[in-house]
Design a protein around this motif. Structure first.
Motif, PDB file in Angstrom:
ATOM      1  N   ILE A  41       7.770   4.886  -9.652  1.00  0.00           N
ATOM      2  CA  ILE A  41       7.110   3.616  -9.967  1.00  0.00           C
ATOM      3  C   ILE A  41       7.983   2.414  -9.637  1.00  0.00           C
ATOM      4  N   SER A  42       9.248   2.462  -9.968  1.00  0.00           N
ATOM      5  CA  SER A  42      10.108   1.294  -9.721  1.00  0.00           C
ATOM      6  C   SER A  42      10.218   0.984  -8.227  1.00  0.00           C
ATOM      7  N   TYR A  43      10.187   1.997  -7.380  1.00  0.00           N
ATOM      8  CA  TYR A  43      10.268   1.767  -5.932  1.00  0.00           C
ATOM      9  C   TYR A  43       8.988   1.099  -5.420  1.00  0.00           C
ATOM     10  N   LEU A  44       7.861   1.525  -5.968  1.00  0.00           N
ATOM     11  CA  LEU A  44       6.593   0.888  -5.600  1.00  0.00           C
ATOM     12  C   LEU A  44       6.561  -0.560  -6.069  1.00  0.00           C
ATOM     13  N   GLU A  45       7.053  -0.800  -7.285  1.00  0.00           N
ATOM     14  CA  GLU A  45       7.079  -2.166  -7.802  1.00  0.00           C
ATOM     15  C   GLU A  45       8.040  -3.046  -7.008  1.00  0.00           C
ATOM     16  N   ASP A  46       9.178  -2.482  -6.596  1.00  0.00           N
ATOM     17  CA  ASP A  46      10.122  -3.242  -5.765  1.00  0.00           C
ATOM     18  C   ASP A  46       9.469  -3.647  -4.445  1.00  0.00           C
ATOM     19  N   TYR A  47       8.739  -2.715  -3.851  1.00  0.00           N
ATOM     20  CA  TYR A  47       8.056  -3.014  -2.598  1.00  0.00           C
ATOM     21  C   TYR A  47       7.029  -4.134  -2.809  1.00  0.00           C
ATOM     22  N   LEU A  48       6.259  -4.017  -3.876  1.00  0.00           N
ATOM     23  CA  LEU A  48       5.214  -5.015  -4.139  1.00  0.00           C
ATOM     24  C   LEU A  48       5.790  -6.379  -4.492  1.00  0.00           C
ATOM     25  N   ALA A  49       6.988  -6.418  -5.027  1.00  0.00           N
ATOM     26  CA  ALA A  49       7.635  -7.709  -5.292  1.00  0.00           C
ATOM     27  C   ALA A  49       7.884  -8.453  -3.986  1.00  0.00           C
ATOM     28  N   LEU A  50       8.099  -7.701  -2.913  1.00  0.00           N
ATOM     29  CA  LEU A  50       8.341  -8.296  -1.594  1.00  0.00           C
ATOM     30  C   LEU A  50       7.050  -8.476  -0.795  1.00  0.00           C
ATOM     31  N   ASN A  51       6.077  -7.626  -1.049  1.00  0.00           N
ATOM     32  CA  ASN A  51       4.812  -7.617  -0.295  1.00  0.00           C
ATOM     33  C   ASN A  51       3.636  -7.456  -1.261  1.00  0.00           C
ATOM     34  N   PRO A  52       3.327  -8.470  -2.037  1.00  0.00           N
ATOM     35  CA  PRO A  52       2.292  -8.319  -3.067  1.00  0.00           C
ATOM     36  C   PRO A  52       0.883  -8.061  -2.534  1.00  0.00           C
ATOM     37  N   ASP A  53       0.626  -8.346  -1.289  1.00  0.00           N
ATOM     38  CA  ASP A  53      -0.706  -8.160  -0.714  1.00  0.00           C
ATOM     39  C   ASP A  53      -0.926  -6.757  -0.140  1.00  0.00           C
ATOM     40  N   LYS A  54       0.048  -5.906  -0.215  1.00  0.00           N
ATOM     41  CA  LYS A  54      -0.053  -4.566   0.381  1.00  0.00           C
ATOM     42  C   LYS A  54      -0.887  -3.654  -0.532  1.00  0.00           C
ATOM     43  N   THR A  55      -2.191  -3.644  -0.291  1.00  0.00           N
ATOM     44  CA  THR A  55      -3.097  -2.936  -1.196  1.00  0.00           C
ATOM     45  C   THR A  55      -2.881  -1.424  -1.213  1.00  0.00           C
ATOM     46  N   GLU A  56      -2.436  -0.847  -0.101  1.00  0.00           N
ATOM     47  CA  GLU A  56      -2.219   0.598  -0.072  1.00  0.00           C
ATOM     48  C   GLU A  56      -1.116   1.000  -1.049  1.00  0.00           C
ATOM     49  N   ILE A  57      -0.074   0.199  -1.109  1.00  0.00           N
ATOM     50  CA  ILE A  57       1.032   0.485  -2.032  1.00  0.00           C
ATOM     51  C   ILE A  57       0.571   0.235  -3.474  1.00  0.00           C
ATOM     52  N   ARG A  58      -0.173  -0.820  -3.676  1.00  0.00           N
ATOM     53  CA  ARG A  58      -0.687  -1.125  -5.026  1.00  0.00           C
ATOM     54  C   ARG A  58      -1.623  -0.008  -5.500  1.00  0.00           C
ATOM     55  N   TYR A  59      -2.428   0.524  -4.592  1.00  0.00           N
ATOM     56  CA  TYR A  59      -3.305   1.641  -4.945  1.00  0.00           C
ATOM     57  C   TYR A  59      -2.486   2.881  -5.309  1.00  0.00           C
ATOM     58  N   THR A  60      -1.423   3.119  -4.562  1.00  0.00           N
ATOM     59  CA  THR A  60      -0.545   4.248  -4.871  1.00  0.00           C
ATOM     60  C   THR A  60       0.080   4.072  -6.252  1.00  0.00           C
ATOM     61  N   LEU A  61       0.504   2.856  -6.552  1.00  0.00           N
ATOM     62  CA  LEU A  61       1.056   2.564  -7.874  1.00  0.00           C
ATOM     63  C   LEU A  61       0.005   2.796  -8.956  1.00  0.00           C
ATOM     64  N   ALA A  62      -1.210   2.332  -8.725  1.00  0.00           N
ATOM     65  CA  ALA A  62      -2.290   2.553  -9.687  1.00  0.00           C
ATOM     66  C   ALA A  62      -2.537   4.048  -9.895  1.00  0.00           C
ATOM     67  N   GLY A  63      -2.471   4.802  -8.810  1.00  0.00           N
ATOM     68  CA  GLY A  63      -2.630   6.258  -8.905  1.00  0.00           C
ATOM     69  C   GLY A  63      -1.542   6.902  -9.737  1.00  0.00           C
ATOM     70  N   CYS A  64      -0.317   6.427  -9.586  1.00  0.00           N
ATOM     71  CA  CYS A  64       0.787   6.944 -10.401  1.00  0.00           C
ATOM     72  C   CYS A  64       0.534   6.652 -11.881  1.00  0.00           C
ATOM     73  N   PHE A  65       0.160   5.411 -12.178  1.00  0.00           N
ATOM     74  CA  PHE A  65      -0.143   5.055 -13.572  1.00  0.00           C
ATOM     75  C   PHE A  65      -1.297   5.903 -14.109  1.00  0.00           C
ATOM     76  N   TYR A  66      -2.320   6.092 -13.304  1.00  0.00           N
ATOM     77  CA  TYR A  66      -3.468   6.893 -13.720  1.00  0.00           C
ATOM     78  C   TYR A  66      -3.033   8.323 -14.038  1.00  0.00           C
ATOM     79  N   THR A  67      -2.244   8.914 -13.161  1.00  0.00           N
ATOM     80  CA  THR A  67      -1.772  10.283 -13.347  1.00  0.00           C
ATOM     81  C   THR A  67      -0.953  10.419 -14.629  1.00  0.00           C
ATOM     82  N   LEU A  68      -0.189   9.379 -14.942  1.00  0.00           N
ATOM     83  CA  LEU A  68       0.639   9.398 -16.152  1.00  0.00           C
ATOM     84  C   LEU A  68      -0.154   9.057 -17.418  1.00  0.00           C
ATOM     85  N   GLY A  69      -1.434   8.784 -17.257  1.00  0.00           N
ATOM     86  CA  GLY A  69      -2.261   8.447 -18.407  1.00  0.00           C
ATOM     87  C   GLY A  69      -2.104   6.999 -18.863  1.00  0.00           C
TER      88      GLY A  69
END
Length: 186
Positions: A128-156
């Motif tokens: 998660i922290s690596y995805l968040e670091d990426y999004l801090a630099l590229n907030p419009d990257k929806t594919e990465i944001r979706y991956t992050l959402a998937g991680c959160f979803y998987t973790l409940g």
């Protein structure tokens, strides 16, 4: 060999690699490598040639040579990580992808590799922290944001997933994947 010869051989190697002419790319990358040992690019290019040829041991040697020349080459660490995935060594792959991301948090091969390995190792929270670091630099990257959402979803962590999905829908209201996952949360 002059610096100009090095540059020409490296560029020709890149061109032939791009065109899929692996034997020609290999020839010119080898000439560039022989010209001097202070540039990492031709070793990295030659490693890519060997990966595409299926000669993974040679590729590994060249990724390691790249790191001897440039110990902070994120692409070499990501390449080594991919080779570890091929051999089923997920923990080593995970560590190599994390090393690549510590150098360049925008390395997409390493981002997706660290997530894949995290799922295999049941270490999703660490990705998660690596995805968040990426999004801090590229907030419009929806594919990465979706991956992050998937991680959160998987973790409940559905509220965090929902927040990320809503941000995607702010950028792209018709995003099918985000809409489908959001529907599962509701």
């Amino acid at each position: 060999m002059s610096n100009l010869d090095y540059e020409i051989n490296k560029e020709l190697g890149e061109c032939y690699l791009f065109m899929g002419e692996l034997s020609k790319a290999e020839e010119y990358y080898e000439k560039a490598c022989a010209s001097n040992g202070k540039h990492a690019d031709p070793y990295l290019g030659l490693a890519t040639v060997y990966v595409q040829k299926g000669e993974l041991d040679k590729a590994k040697t060249l990724y390691q040579k790249t790191l001897e020349v440039d110990s902070r080459n994120d692409k070499a660490y990501a390449g080594l990580g991919l080779l570890e995935v091929e051999t089923g060594n997920q923990q080593s792959a995970f560590d190599l992808f994390k090393k690549a991301l510590s150098i360049n948090p925008e390395n997409l091969v390493a981002i997706y590799g660290v997530v894949q390995a995290a799922y295999a190792l049941n270490k999703i929270e660490e990705a998660i922290s690596y995805l968040e670091d990426y999004l801090a630099l590229n907030p419009d990257k929806t594919e990465i944001r979706y991956t992050l959402a998937g991680c959160f979803y998987t973790l409940g962590q559905h509220q965090k997933a929902k927040k990320e999905l809503e941000q995607i829908l702010d950028f792209d209201p018709e995003n099918k994947n985000a809409l489908e996952l959001l529907e599962k949360i509701k």
